[in-house]
Design a protein around this motif. Structure first.
Motif, PDB file in Angstrom:
ATOM      1  N   SER A 152       0.838  -1.203   0.000  1.00 11.69           N
ATOM      2  CA  SER A 152       0.000   0.000   0.000  1.00 11.69           C
ATOM      3  C   SER A 152       0.872   1.252   0.000  1.00 11.69           C
ATOM      4  O   SER A 152       0.591   2.234  -0.696  1.00 11.69           O
ATOM      5  N   ALA A 153       1.949   1.206   0.795  1.00 11.22           N
ATOM      6  CA  ALA A 153       2.874   2.339   0.829  1.00 11.22           C
ATOM      7  C   ALA A 153       3.544   2.517  -0.520  1.00 11.22           C
ATOM      8  O   ALA A 153       3.787   3.653  -0.965  1.00 11.22           O
ATOM      9  N   GLU A 154       3.829   1.415  -1.198  1.00 13.22           N
ATOM     10  CA  GLU A 154       4.449   1.496  -2.521  1.00 13.22           C
ATOM     11  C   GLU A 154       3.518   2.188  -3.515  1.00 13.22           C
ATOM     12  O   GLU A 154       3.949   3.028  -4.307  1.00 13.22           O
ATOM     13  N   ILE A 155       2.232   1.857  -3.459  1.00 10.43           N
ATOM     14  CA  ILE A 155       1.273   2.486  -4.369  1.00 10.43           C
ATOM     15  C   ILE A 155       1.167   3.979  -4.083  1.00 10.43           C
ATOM     16  O   ILE A 155       1.194   4.807  -5.007  1.00 10.43           O
ATOM     17  N   LYS A 172      -7.117  -4.749  -6.704  1.00  9.50           N
ATOM     18  CA  LYS A 172      -6.284  -4.485  -5.530  1.00  9.50           C
ATOM     19  C   LYS A 172      -5.850  -3.034  -5.493  1.00  9.50           C
ATOM     20  O   LYS A 172      -5.836  -2.392  -4.436  1.00  9.50           O
ATOM     21  N   VAL A 173      -5.515  -2.492  -6.654  1.00  4.10           N
ATOM     22  CA  VAL A 173      -5.111  -1.089  -6.710  1.00  4.10           C
ATOM     23  C   VAL A 173      -6.269  -0.197  -6.266  1.00  4.10           C
ATOM     24  O   VAL A 173      -6.100   0.719  -5.460  1.00  4.10           O
ATOM     25  N   THR A 174      -7.462  -0.475  -6.787  1.00  6.21           N
ATOM     26  CA  THR A 174      -8.643   0.324  -6.430  1.00  6.21           C
ATOM     27  C   THR A 174      -8.936   0.240  -4.943  1.00  6.21           C
ATOM     28  O   THR A 174      -9.236   1.250  -4.292  1.00  6.21           O
ATOM     29  N   ILE A 230      -0.348   2.087 -12.423  1.00  6.71           N
ATOM     30  CA  ILE A 230       0.079   1.651 -11.099  1.00  6.71           C
ATOM     31  C   ILE A 230       0.144   0.133 -11.034  1.00  6.71           C
ATOM     32  O   ILE A 230       1.081  -0.460 -10.489  1.00  6.71           O
ATOM     33  N   GLY A 231      -0.857  -0.506 -11.616  1.00  7.88           N
ATOM     34  CA  GLY A 231      -0.873  -1.972 -11.646  1.00  7.88           C
ATOM     35  C   GLY A 231       0.328  -2.527 -12.394  1.00  7.88           C
ATOM     36  O   GLY A 231       0.950  -3.503 -11.967  1.00  7.88           O
ATOM     37  N   ARG A 232       0.675  -1.887 -13.507  1.00 11.59           N
ATOM     38  CA  ARG A 232       1.838  -2.331 -14.275  1.00 11.59           C
ATOM     39  C   ARG A 232       3.125  -2.150 -13.479  1.00 11.59           C
ATOM     40  O   ARG A 232       4.020  -2.989 -13.524  1.00 11.59           O
ATOM     41  N   LEU A 233       3.219  -1.048 -12.765  1.00  8.98           N
ATOM     42  CA  LEU A 233       4.432  -0.751 -12.012  1.00  8.98           C
ATOM     43  C   LEU A 233       4.592  -1.638 -10.783  1.00  8.98           C
ATOM     44  O   LEU A 233       5.709  -1.974 -10.395  1.00  8.98           O
ATOM     45  N   THR A 234       3.480  -2.003 -10.170  1.00 13.36           N
ATOM     46  CA  THR A 234       3.541  -2.750  -8.912  1.00 13.36           C
ATOM     47  C   THR A 234       3.232  -4.229  -9.059  1.00 13.36           C
ATOM     48  O   THR A 234       3.476  -5.009  -8.134  1.00 13.36           O
ATOM     49  N   GLY A 235       2.655  -4.624 -10.207  1.00 12.18           N
ATOM     50  CA  GLY A 235       2.293  -6.023 -10.400  1.00 12.18           C
ATOM     51  C   GLY A 235       0.990  -6.416  -9.729  1.00 12.18           C
ATOM     52  O   GLY A 235       0.672  -7.610  -9.623  1.00 12.18           O
ATOM     53  N   LEU A 236       0.205  -5.439  -9.289  1.00 16.33           N
ATOM     54  CA  LEU A 236      -1.067  -5.730  -8.615  1.00 16.33           C
ATOM     55  C   LEU A 236      -2.228  -5.683  -9.597  1.00 16.33           C
ATOM     56  O   LEU A 236      -2.175  -4.994 -10.620  1.00 16.33           O
TER      57      LEU A 236
END
Length: 397
Positions: free
Chosen positions: A20-23, A48-50, A38-44
Motif C-alpha cells: 500500500s505504501a508502494e502504491i 487491488k489497486v482500487t 500503477i498496476g503495471r508498475l507494482t504487479g497488482l
C-alpha cells in the motif's frame, strides 16, 4: 529540559502494508498516474489497486483527475494525483555555523524557510535553535499545521536513525548526542534524524534523477565529501548505519590528516577546508579565505592550482571505486563545492577514467549545485518517507 507547548500532529494515511505504501509512493513520485499504470508498475491487479487507493482518496491524500487522461470504450481512465498539502514536514539541515529549515509538502514544494546563525554548535545551543526554527515555521503554516507529519533533521556523520542519535559527527565534534529524543521532548512531534547525504539521496530518489533510475549515487563536495547510494530498491543504510562514506576512503597521502582523526582520507585533501588549509600553508598566508583560494587558482597560482588538482585526483579515484563496487546507472555530483568544479574537473575526470573498470566508465555523471535549502528539503523528505513507513508498518522503498 523545558518543552514547548504541544503542536499537534496531523493525520497520517492508514496504509497497513508495504505494498500500500508502494502504491501511495508511486502516486507521489509519478503522478498524475492511472490505476492501470500503477498496476503495471507494482504487479497488482486493478481490483487491488482500487481497494488500496480508495481510502487515500476518501482521506484527502489522493485526488482523481476531473478529465479522462485516455479512455477505453465506455471506461474512462482518470489519473490519480497526490494532494500536496495533505502531508507536510519540516526539514532542518545542521551545519557548524548555522541551521537551515524549510517546510515541504508532498509535491516537494517549499512552503516556508528560515536560516539561523549559531553562536556555537554545542548540542544544547543547536537543539534550542532547531526547536525555535521549527516552531516558527509551524506557526507560519496556520491551518495547514494540522497536516504536519513530522520533523526531519539531517546531520553530517555517523547517525543511528533508529534512535535518532548522532553517534559521531566530526564536523560538529559531537559524539553520542540523543538529538531525536531531545527534540521530541521539546516539540512533542515525531522526529527523524538522518545522515545529511542519505537524506539527499532519499529526496533524489523521490523527486530527482533517481525517480526513474534503477540505481544511482549522489556525491556531495563541500565542507565534507559524502555519498548516498540507491540500489536494489532502497537507499543503502548499512548494517551498522554507515554506508557511502567515500570521504573517508584512504586514497590520499598519509601525510594528510582528516577531521575524523585518521590519515589519508579523501576528505583530508578534497574538502573545502582542506583545500583552503593547503593554500594557506603553501603561501604562508593564514588569513586567506576560500574565496581568495578560488581566485588564486583561477589566476594560475601554482599553490592554489595544485590544491584543487589534488582534490580532483582524490575525488575522481573515490568515485571510480564507488562505481566499480556497485555500478550505478547515474552519479549526481552536488554540493556547494561544485561551484568550483572547473578548477578540478580535468583531474577529476582523468582519475575517474583511469580507475573505472570496463563499462563502469560509461556511468552518466551529472553535475548540479545544491543549496542549503536543498539539504534541508532532503531532511523533510526523509521525514515524509518515515511517516508513510510508520503508517504502513514497514519500510518504504
Amino acid at each position: 529540559m523545558t518543552s514547548t507547548a504541544p503542536i499537534g500532529v496531523g493525520r497520517r494515511p492508514t496504509l497497513g502494508t508495504a505494498k500500500s505504501a508502494e502504491i501511495f509512493t508511486r502516486i507521489i513520485t509519478h503522478g498524475p498516474v492511472s490505476r492501470l499504470d500503477i498496476g503495471r508498475l507494482t504487479g497488482l491487479s486493478q481490483a487491488k489497486v482500487t481497494k488500496t487507493v480508495s481510502p487515500l482518496i476518501e482521506g484527502g491524500y489522493v485526488t482523481v483527475g476531473e478529465h479522462a487522461e485516455h479512455s477505453f470504450p465506455g471506461r474512462p481512465v482518470r489519473p490519480l494525483s497526490v494532494v500536496p498539502r495533505s502531508m507536510i514536514a519540516v526539514g532542518v539541515k545542521v551545519n557548524a555555523e548555522e541551521i537551515f529549515a524549510v517546510t515541504v509538502n508532498l509535491a516537494n514544494e517549499v512552503l516556508g524557510s528560515t536560516r539561523r546563525r549559531l553562536k556555537n554548535h554545542d548540542p544544547e545551543t543547536t537543539i534550542a535553535a532547531i526547536a525555535t526554527s521549527v516552531t516558527s515555521l509551524i506557526e507560519q503554516l496556520g491551518d495547514d499545521a494540522a497536516h504536519l507529519s513530522g520533523v526531519g533533521v539531517s546531520v553530517s556523520g555517523d547517525i543511528d536513525t533508529s534512535t535518532g542519535t548522532v553517534r559521531d559527527s566530526p564536523l560538529l565534534n559531537w559524539t553520542h548526542v540523543p538529538l531525536g529524543t531531545e527534540l521530541a521532548e521539546r516539540l512533542r512531534l515525531p522526529i527523524t534524524v538522518e545522515n545529511d547525504v542519505r537524506a539527499l539521496a532519499k529526496s533524489e530518489h523521490w523527486f530527482g534523477v533517481g525517480k526513474d533510475a534503477s540505481s544511482f549515487a549522489i556525491v556531495t563536495i563541500g565542507a565534507g565529501i559524502g555519498c548516498g547510494i540507491y540500489v536494489n530498491g532502497d537507499v543503502v543504510v548499512g548494517s551498522h548505519g554507515v554506508a557511502g562514506e567515500i570521504g573517508h576512503l584512504p586514497l590520499a597521502s598519509s601525510d594528510a590528516v582528516c577531521v575524523c582523526g585518521r590519515r589519508g582520507c579523501v576528505e583530508a585533501v578534497a574538502s573545502s577546508n582542506a583545500i583552503l588549509d593547503s593554500v594557506r600553508r603553501g603561501r604562508g598566508e593564514p588569513e586567506l579565505t576560500l574565496a581568495d583560494a578560488i581566485r588564486l587558482a583561477h589566476e594560475g597560482d601554482p599553490t592554489a592550482v595544485d590544491a584543487f588538482e589534488d582534490a580532483g585526483t582524490a575525488i575522481g579515484a573515490a568515485l571510480a571505486a564507488t562505481v566499480n563496487l556497485f555500478g550505478p546507472e547515474v552519479v549526481v555530483i552536488a554540493g556547494e563545492g561544485v561551484m568550483d568544479y572547473d578548477l578540478y574537473e580535468r583531474r577529476f575526470r582523468e582519475e575517474f577514467l583511469a580507475h573505472a573498470f570496463g563499462a563502469a566508465a560509461n556511468c552518466r555523471l551529472v553535475v548540479r549545485r545544491h543549496t542549503f535549502t536543498d539539504w534541508a528539503r532532503g531532511a523533510a523528505v526523509a521525514a515524509l518517507r518515515e511517516a508513510i513507513a510508520v503508517s504502513a508498518g514497514s519500510p518504504v522503498d
